[in-house]
Scaffold this motif. Structure first.
Motif, PDB file in Angstrom:
ATOM      1  N   LEU A 163      35.122  38.228  48.312  1.00 44.56           N
ATOM      2  CA  LEU A 163      35.313  39.543  47.365  1.00 44.56           C
ATOM      3  C   LEU A 163      34.881  40.577  48.124  1.00 44.56           C
ATOM      4  O   LEU A 163      36.021  42.252  48.447  1.00 44.56           O
TER       5      LEU A 163
ATOM      6  N   PHE B  86      45.972  44.080  44.286  1.00 39.31           N
ATOM      7  CA  PHE B  86      44.733  43.944  44.464  1.00 39.31           C
ATOM      8  C   PHE B  86      44.391  42.891  42.788  1.00 39.31           C
ATOM      9  O   PHE B  86      43.227  42.596  42.249  1.00 39.31           O
TER      10      PHE B  86
ATOM     11  N   SER C 177      40.903  42.868  41.215  1.00 39.99           N
ATOM     12  CA  SER C 177      39.498  41.889  42.139  1.00 39.99           C
ATOM     13  C   SER C 177      38.634  42.493  42.510  1.00 39.99           C
ATOM     14  O   SER C 177      37.403  42.447  42.643  1.00 39.99           O
ATOM     15  N   GLU C 178      38.644  43.854  42.430  1.00 39.20           N
ATOM     16  CA  GLU C 178      37.164  44.694  42.233  1.00 39.20           C
ATOM     17  C   GLU C 178      36.490  44.283  41.110  1.00 39.20           C
ATOM     18  O   GLU C 178      35.149  44.350  41.206  1.00 39.20           O
TER      19      GLU C 178
ATOM     20  N   TYR D 168      39.708  36.692  35.066  1.00 43.13           N
ATOM     21  CA  TYR D 168      40.361  35.926  35.724  1.00 43.13           C
ATOM     22  C   TYR D 168      41.708  34.592  35.209  1.00 43.13           C
ATOM     23  O   TYR D 168      42.681  34.519  36.101  1.00 43.13           O
TER      24      TYR D 168
ATOM     25  N   PHE E 271      44.481  37.606  37.037  1.00 39.37           N
ATOM     26  CA  PHE E 271      44.158  37.747  38.181  1.00 39.37           C
ATOM     27  C   PHE E 271      44.946  36.024  38.229  1.00 39.37           C
ATOM     28  O   PHE E 271      46.524  37.156  39.655  1.00 39.37           O
TER      29      PHE E 271
ATOM     30  N   HIS F  81      49.394  36.555  39.961  1.00 40.46           N
ATOM     31  CA  HIS F  81      49.073  36.255  41.621  1.00 40.46           C
ATOM     32  C   HIS F  81      50.346  35.953  42.220  1.00 40.46           C
ATOM     33  O   HIS F  81      50.393  36.406  43.422  1.00 40.46           O
TER      34      HIS F  81
ATOM     35  N   LEU G 175      43.297  36.871  49.160  1.00 38.62           N
ATOM     36  CA  LEU G 175      43.685  36.896  47.435  1.00 38.62           C
ATOM     37  C   LEU G 175      43.405  35.371  46.455  1.00 38.62           C
ATOM     38  O   LEU G 175      43.267  35.362  45.272  1.00 38.62           O
TER      39      LEU G 175
ATOM     40  N   PRO H  52      39.525  33.775  44.848  1.00 38.96           N
ATOM     41  CA  PRO H  52      39.568  33.695  43.146  1.00 38.96           C
ATOM     42  C   PRO H  52      40.562  32.515  42.460  1.00 38.96           C
ATOM     43  O   PRO H  52      39.659  32.204  41.281  1.00 38.96           O
TER      44      PRO H  52
END
Length: 1190
Positions: free
Chosen positions: A258, A289, A292-293, A332, A335, A339, A377, A380
């Motif tokens: 990450l 992204f 993700s941070e 999550y 994300f 995705h 990517l 996760p």
């Protein structure tokens, strides 16, 4: 994302007023500004943990507010100044407030009095609540420690209670012994002689006894400790600790990944988006992204907590750390949900050359280790399942009375709930990654691959033959055409499109300028050469019936024909079956759209949407959130009855579902049950459509049938009563009406022919009466918005071939019950022609105009034709791709033959249906449909084989090619049913999976042969030369995509008998060693063969993958998930995963190598007399290079 914070000014003013009146500390301080570094005197007021400052003491509104919670305050020395201002600075006292928030600058203050400075520092330090926070942490640690002590004391108390009970029993027993001894002593007292002084020998004996008692006591405690060390509880604790250590290592690696994603890609791209000429916008960066941070920050906290727990080893308490993750599960979810869109945005951005160049520069960073942005990517996506596995292992080694057992179980349940949501997204992500990998290989790019509904089906190499008008082969070019160099094409089949590419010397793909992207809705598949075309006959004889045609008739450009040549019959059958299935899937949707939308207000999408059985969970079915290619939710769990219902639902047909069902049906049902369902659908087609949909459909129809004279005794709801009027098709026509072809399958665009269901295995011709009709002049009709524009192009002359789709009818006749013939400018209205109109009316072209009565009367007939079409398509797919099912099951074969014979007796059967039925029967009746391909048994039994040559006389190219040929022959011989049920891990694996065992044995034999050949040399130089030659053979195998052969050779070179030969390896060149390291990295098992998987995704068949990789995946799926749920439903998500792996294996099996068999080489490779066992090899290795003395 929220960009601002709501600020309640009234609350702030109230708190500032209270602070100015009742504040803990108030007074004037000098504050240093950040702009010009000057000092300004302000009035400061401290109230609880908030620090206000005002322009002066009389100001009503504060000039600024500081939140002091978590900050630190300390005195700092005076800044260095010139000598002129040194005296003034010495009178000032400075202190600094450092905030705990990221990005907030420290606050620099100063006073004139030292005591006042100390008071301010102390007051701000108290307002930061740091002491309370530290005290809370200390108390929490003490609390946890006390809980552990209480639990330990409880266990100890239980043990002591048990010991006390045992001691009470022992005391009672000893009392009874004492009583018995006293009685015995009293009886013996008269005879006892008392000695005043003990004998010295007796004293020595007592000392020895005392020593022995102590020794026995110590030995007893030693045995107790050793027993505990070997006890299951201690072993479980050791395993639990090891799991935690492994978890810390994995978490460290994940946080590092990450960190690379954020620091090597996200933050640099943000800076690039802020440049003068940005290659990417900020919105695209956020879309790629996602969050993700934030995920990185969360896992950094979690990682720090894990390391803190390790520091307190051996007391490992982890449940509270997982409690940190549970409130953040929505991160999550967001994300995973976005995705797919993230990858799609990234693919769109890569079309910008500046961005693509910049991204490749970032990916070349050494920290990325050659991995692409898409790889980072995806990490996760697999973290939550990793946590679930870790928690499962932890719970397996955690006692039920453990203090954190319930917390771990709760965390596991929450993570499993999230994993179920993620699982629905991962399957689509894998398909998108495959599409993006193909799109990146194409130099020109391909926009259709950016469509998320575009599902990859298969790929491979085909030969494109030159063609002229009418799709006939050119006699001039046939003799001079170099099929390998000029005609080889890389073909990719998707659910909606067919790509034809050429490959350059650098490995990049180029789409053909004409016919590079074929829309399947515009294509007609012709599997056999035209029986009436002499040139096609010649072409069929030259190419052994391996060619097939795609007639492309787009609505906005002239039609053309693409002629392709497959390397084998098996390969041709696989390609044509998949292409026909894709075309049928597209057109089946249009067919049912035509059926239900012509006279009904209920559209098919609305009908499917209104059918809750297709998307709402029930006791016998459970859906996922992912949609299949038909825009219907995929099935997660279902009963066998619901799966069979989905297989025969006429409204749609998913290719993925059909492949999954046929690959795995034997796990949850039998072939005869499937056949009974297909027979039932054929005989009772209306049972395949839900009742609610039929009610909506027929309720509308009844309203339109009021004035029609229809025979109520023949509603065409049952096949034995149906007898449609004959269909007459003229051989040629001159009508100017737009061309339309009679199709069995679906609505298509103008001038598009129907899909031919015929098989290349049938040579029989089935004639039907099509030449008795005569052309009839057309009549004019008023223009309408639904009428197609006229097409003045002339129709091709010639009779219709029974081996291809019927030619386009210009004029159809329908004889009404009264005997009167009615002509129409577009089409007649017989039941069969109504079907043709329905299949032609829902494409991109506009449908012709008919009255409601003409179209309503044939609804039932169209549905029966669609049911027949569905049954024939399923059977054709089953017979062509799974022929071994019928070879091993005679009853199944007879059942299919009986059903097909019954279909042939149907008087309503259309010519295409009759021909398709006859071809399926022909395919079933043939004993051997496979090509004459080499087998290992044939090679071993060759009587006239030349004598095997020695290793030195064979070149590396010959060895690599023949190793590849043998490996592929063994690999392709494995039937797919052996991959089900983990038969290769059972006791009777030789009987259950003989071909997998043969493949494993062949791998071991080849590896032993390599090791044995190296060890036969006595001198160092010869052994080094052999190693270099075998490494060259492995590299050629890599170039041939034979990764199984690469692993055979590298595993042999890594054996202990060869690896320990230091003197031999010292003679091997550095280039060879570097090449071997590269090959080992490619086939390494690290990360579940991640390098090999990435290589296989980017390679084109033919290819020989390492079978053990797929067997490991299948074993993981089989052991990780059951076949049935607790409610007895079939776990169809598991079946889908198994089917995807089997499809990938069969894709590599079906593409053969064009390598000529060389008997002299294969005889050497298969000579088992040259092979030495492991012990012999090691003994020989010790003789060659003995062990050095210690």
């Amino acid at each position: 994302m929220q960009k601002s914070v709501r600020y309640n000014e009234g609350h702030a003013l109230f708190l500032s007023a209270v602070a100015r009146k009742e504040g803990t500390k108030r007074g004037y301080l000098s504050k240093k500004t950040a702009e010009n570094s000057r000092w300004h005197e302000k009035f400061f007021a401290l109230y609880q943990n908030i620090l206000f400052y005002f322009e002066n003491e009389q100001s009503a509104r504060p000039a600024g507010i500081y939140l002091l919670e978590g900050c630190t305050c300390e005195r700092v020395p005076a800044p260095k100044m010139s000598t002129t201002g040194k005296e003034a600075l010495e009178k000032q006292h400075y202190f600094l407030v450092v905030f705990g928030h990221d990005g907030q600058k420290p606050l620099e203050l100063r006073t004139e009095e030292e005591s006042e400075c100390d008071e301010w520092v102390e007051a701000i330090q108290q307002a930061s609540y740091s002491d309370i926070i530290i005290e809370r942490e200390v108390l929490m640690q003490k609390y946890i420690h006390l809980i552990q002590i209480v639990e330990t004391e409880k266990v100890a108390a239980n043990q002591l209670r048990t010991q006390l009970e045992d001691q009470d029993t022992e005391i009672e027993r000893l009392k009874a012994e004492i009583v018995a001894l006293n009685k015995t002593k009293e009886r013996m007292r008269p005879y006892h002689v008392h000695h005043e002084h003990e004998d010295p020998d007796i004293k020595k004996i007592k000392k020895v006894q005392s020593f022995m008692r102590g020794w026995l006591c110590r030995r007893k405690w030693k045995i107790i400790v050793q027993d505990y060390i070997c006890s299951p509880h201690a072993e479980s604790m050791r395993k639990r600790n090891q799991i935690v250590f492994n978890m810390v290592e994995a978490e460290t690696e994940y946080v590092h990944q990450l960190y690379i994603l954020v620091n090597c890609f996200l933050r640099p791209l943000r800076m690039a988006a802020s440049s003068k000429k940005p290659p990417i916008s900020h919105d695209d960066v956020s879309s790629i992204f996602l969050n993700s941070e934030t995920i990185m920050f969360l896992h950094e906290i979690f990682h720090q907590g894990l390391k803190a727990r390790i520091a307190n080893w051996p007391t490992l308490v982890l449940a509270d750390l997982f409690d940190i993750l549970l409130p953040m599960l929505n991160i999550y979810q967001e994300f995973v949900r976005n995705h797919q869109y993230s990858l799609q945005v990234l693919a769109n951005c890569k079309q910008n050359r500046d961005f693509d160049k910049l991204l490749k520069q970032y990916e070349s960073n050494a920290a990325c280790e050659g991995r692409m942005l898409e790889t980072f990517l995806t990490y996760p996506m697999f973290q939550i399942p990793r946590y679930i596995i870790t928690l499962h292992e932890l719970l397996a080694h955690t006692p039920h009375e453990h203090v954190e057992r319930k917390s771990l179980e709760f965390a596991k349940s929450k993570l499993e709930e999230l994993s179920r949501v993620m699982h629905d997204e991962v399957s689509d992500t894998e398909n998108i990654r495959k599409n993006l990998a193909i799109e990146r290989m194409i130099v020109e790019g391909c926009d259709i691959l950016l469509d998320t509904s575009q599902t990859f089906v298969r790929q491979g190499s085909l030969i494109q033959l030159p063609s002229v008008e009418r799709g006939k082969l050119s006699k001039v070019r046939l003799g001079s055409l170099s099929l390998k160099k000029e005609g080889e094409r890389q073909c990719f089949l998707f659910t909606k499109h067919f790509l034809v590419c050429t490959r350059s010397s650098g490995g990049k793909l180029h789409l053909l300028k004409q016919g590079g992207v074929l829309s399947l809705i515009d294509c007609t598949l012709i599997e056999e050469p035209d029986a009436s075309d002499e040139e096609s006959k010649v072409g069929g004889q030259v190419f052994g019936q391996l060619d097939f045609k795609l007639v492309v008739e787009p609505s906005d450009s002239p039609s053309f024909t693409v002629v392709l040549l497959a390397p084998s019959r098996q390969e041709k059958a696989a390609w044509t079956s998949d292409i026909s299935q894709c075309i049928d899937n597209i057109r089946c949707n249009g067919l049912m759209t035509s059926v239900f939308e012509e006279n009904s207000k209920v559209t098919v999408p609305h009908m499917i949407k209104s059918d809750v059985r297709l998307h709402k969970d029930d006791v016998d079915i459970c859906f996922s959130k992912t949609l299949n290619s038909c825009k219907v939710p995929q099935i997660r769990y279902a009963s066998v009855e619901r799966l069979l219902e989905r297989l025969t639902d006429l409204r749609f047909l998913s290719i993925d579902f059909l492949n999954t069902f046929l690959h795995t049906y034997r796990i949850f049902t039998t072939a005869m049950v499937v056949m009974d369902k297909l027979a039932d659908i054929y005989k009772k087609p209306f049972s395949s459509i839900p009742i609610r949909s039929l009610e909506l459909f027929f309720a509308t129809n009844q309203n339109n049938r009021g004035g029609e004279h229809i025979n109520d005794k023949s509603p065409r709801l049952c096949r034995k009563f149906s007898s449609p009027p004959p269909l007459s098709i003229p051989s040629r026509t001159s009508s100017p009406v737009r061309t339309r072809k009679l199709s069995l399958h679906s609505p298509i665009t103008a001038r598009v022919g129907g899909l031919d269901l015929t098989s290349p295995l049938s040579n029989s011709s089935i004639s039907y009466n099509s030449s008795q009709s005569t052309p009839t002049p057309t009549t004019s009709s008023p223009p309408s918005s639904t009428s197609p524009p006229p097409n003045n192009s002339k129709s091709e002359a010639g009779d219709m071939s029974p081996c291809r789709s019927p030619s386009t009818p210009r004029h159809l006749r329908y004889r009404q019950p009264g005997g009167r013939t009615v002509c129409n400018s577009r089409c007649s209205v017989s039941p069969a022609s109504a079907f043709a109109i329905a299949t032609a009316a829902a494409g991109h072209g506009a449908p012709p105009v008919f009255t409601n009565s003409e179209r309503t009367c044939d609804k039932e007939f169209i549905i029966r034709r669609a049911a027949t079409n569905r049954v024939l398509n399923v059977l054709r797919h089953w017979v062509s791709k799974h022929s071994q099912d019928f070879e091993m099951n005679g009853d199944l074969k007879m059942s299919v033959i009986c059903l097909l014979e019954e279909v042939l007796r149907d008087p309503d059967l259309l010519p295409q249906e009759r021909k398709a039925t006859a071809n399926i029967l022909s395919a079933l009746s043939q004993d051997d449909q496979e090509d004459a391909q080499l087998r290992i048994e044939d090679i071993l039994q060759m009587a006239d084989c030349p004598k095997a040559e020695c290793f030195e006389s064979l070149s590396a190219m010959e060895l690599a090619e023949q190793i590849t040929l043998l490996d592929h022959i063994v690999f392709r011989s494995i039937p797919y049913e052996e991959f089900l049920g983990q038969g290769w891990m059972k006791v009777d694996k030789t009987e259950r999976t003989p071909y997998i065992m043969k493949t494993s044995q062949h791998f071991n034999d080849m590896s032993n042969l390599v090791a044995s050949q190296i060890m036969t040399h006595t001198d160092v130089g010869s052994r080094a030369s052999s190693i270099e030659k075998w490494v060259a053979v492995a590299d050629i195998c890599r170039c041939l995509n034979n990764y199984n052969g690469v692993l055979e050779i590298t595993s042999a070179l890594n054996r202990s008998a060869i690896y320990r030969l230091k003197k031999t390896w010292a003679k091997v060149s550095k280039q060879t060693k570097a090449l071997m390291d590269k090959l080992q990295k490619t086939v390494s098992s690290e990360g579940r063969f991640k390098n090999l998987r990435e290589t296989l995704k980017n390679c084109n068949p033919p290819c020989v993958p390492y079978l053990g990789m797929y067997l490991t995946d299948l074993a993981f799926i089989e052991e990780g998930t059951p076949n049935f749920t607790e409610e007895g439903l079939v776990n169809f998500s598991k079946m889908r995963m198994i089917s995807h792996i089997i499809r990938e294996i069969r894709q590599f099996q079906q593409t053969p190598y064009r390598i000529e068999h060389q008997a002299k080489v294969t005889q050497y490779l298969l000579d088992k007399t040259l092979i030495m066992d492991e012990d012999t090899l090691y003994d020989l290795s010790l003789k060659i290079e003995p062990r050095l003395p210690a």
